[in-house]
Design an enzyme around this catalytic site. Structure first.
Site, PDB file in Angstrom:
ATOM      1  N   ILE A  63      39.401  26.239  24.040  1.00 33.84           N
ATOM      2  CA  ILE A  63      38.262  27.069  24.400  1.00 33.84           C
ATOM      3  C   ILE A  63      37.260  26.159  25.109  1.00 33.84           C
ATOM      4  CG2 ILE A  63      38.557  28.845  22.625  1.00 33.84           C
ATOM      5  CD1 ILE A  63      36.518  27.513  20.890  1.00 33.84           C
ATOM      6  N   ASP A  64      36.473  26.751  25.985  1.00 38.56           N
ATOM      7  CA  ASP A  64      35.527  25.989  26.808  1.00 38.56           C
ATOM      8  C   ASP A  64      34.535  25.195  25.969  1.00 38.56           C
ATOM      9  OD1 ASP A  64      36.658  27.243  28.941  1.00 38.56           O
ATOM     10  OD2 ASP A  64      34.987  28.605  29.311  1.00 38.56           O
ATOM     11  N   ARG A  65      33.966  24.198  26.599  1.00 40.48           N
ATOM     12  CA  ARG A  65      32.897  23.431  25.951  1.00 40.48           C
ATOM     13  C   ARG A  65      31.765  24.352  25.499  1.00 40.48           C
ATOM     14  NH1 ARG A  65      29.465  18.254  28.119  1.00 40.48           N
ATOM     15  NH2 ARG A  65      31.555  17.434  28.382  1.00 40.48           N
ATOM     16  N   ASN A 152      39.361  29.776  31.784  1.00 39.46           N
ATOM     17  CA  ASN A 152      38.157  30.540  32.171  1.00 39.46           C
ATOM     18  C   ASN A 152      38.450  31.989  32.534  1.00 39.46           C
ATOM     19  OD1 ASN A 152      36.542  28.273  31.785  1.00 39.46           O
ATOM     20  ND2 ASN A 152      36.685  27.635  33.914  1.00 39.46           N
TER      21      ASN A 152
END
Length: 217
Positions: A63-65, A152
């Site tokens: 999962i993204d930062r 994303n």
């Protein structure tokens, strides 16, 4: 559940084979080419070292930062391989909560599109389902279930829909919107999968983090 500020992350579940972690916003899962330290993977392995554990922790997905919430880790590469196969076969159900700019008119929909994977040098299909939970004056709260797992993906799909995520700065310009949020308003709320060893169906669910709750109020 009260996060451990010393650890900066929360262990939601752990057994001899897996971790389920509540990752805070702002923390990388693995280093980028810049070689950052203090990623979630680094910190988990430091904890395992302190315990004298033989296994290392390996992320089963990303999962993204900026994204907060649930992520699954395997203890050992053989377990990671089993879990990643579940993801590949779309046997893992992931649910996110997102705040998106504007008023989404459809109550639910399935978004489809293509994205170019530079690493693999090919175009890949993206599929994302969503349903509207609540419409506010300037934004919509949506529950999102990605079918595919492209990088994303949720952020790209809602930008293409004309409703970029609140706080988005990569696929839209924050200055173009009156609503402000310090990060992308995206939270990995729930995950459901089969245990890699026992086969038991596992289901984990988190409340919204404080910054997203504060934004609603």
């Amino acid at each position: 559940m009260i996060p451990d500020k010393k650890k900066r992350y929360d262990i939601v579940y752990e057994d001899g084979h897996i971790f389920v972690i509540n990752k805070p916003s702002g923390m990388l899962v693995v280093p980028t080419p810049k070689g950052e330290t203090n990623t979630l993977t680094d910190l988990l392995n430091q904890e395992l070292d302190r315990r004298g554990a033989e296994a290392n922790a390996y992320p089963c997905h990303r999962i993204d930062r900026e994204t907060s919430g649930l992520i699954i880790y395997a203890k050992g590469q053989s377990i990671q391989k089993i879990m990643m196969e579940q993801f590949k076969k779309h046997l893992v159900k992931k649910t996110y909560i997102a705040f998106v700019h504007g008023i989404v008119r459809k109550n639910s929909d399935t978004l489809k599109g293509n994205v170019y994977n530079q690493k693999r040098r090919k175009t890949e299909l993206m599929i994302t389902g969503f349903r509207v939970l609540e419409r506010r004056k300037d934004f919509t709260i949506v529950e999102v279930e990605p079918v595919t797992g492209r990088t994303n993906q949720i952020r790209i799909h809602f930008k293409e829909l004309g409703h970029p995520l609140v706080g988005e700065s990569v696929y839209a310009f924050r200055k173009d919107f009156k609503l402000r949020f310090k990060r992308v308003a995206l939270h990995s709320k729930a995950v459901e999968f089969s245990h890699p060893v026992t086969g038991k169906r596992m289901n984990f669910n988190l409340p919204l983090p404080n910054d997203m709750i504060d934004f609603i109020h």
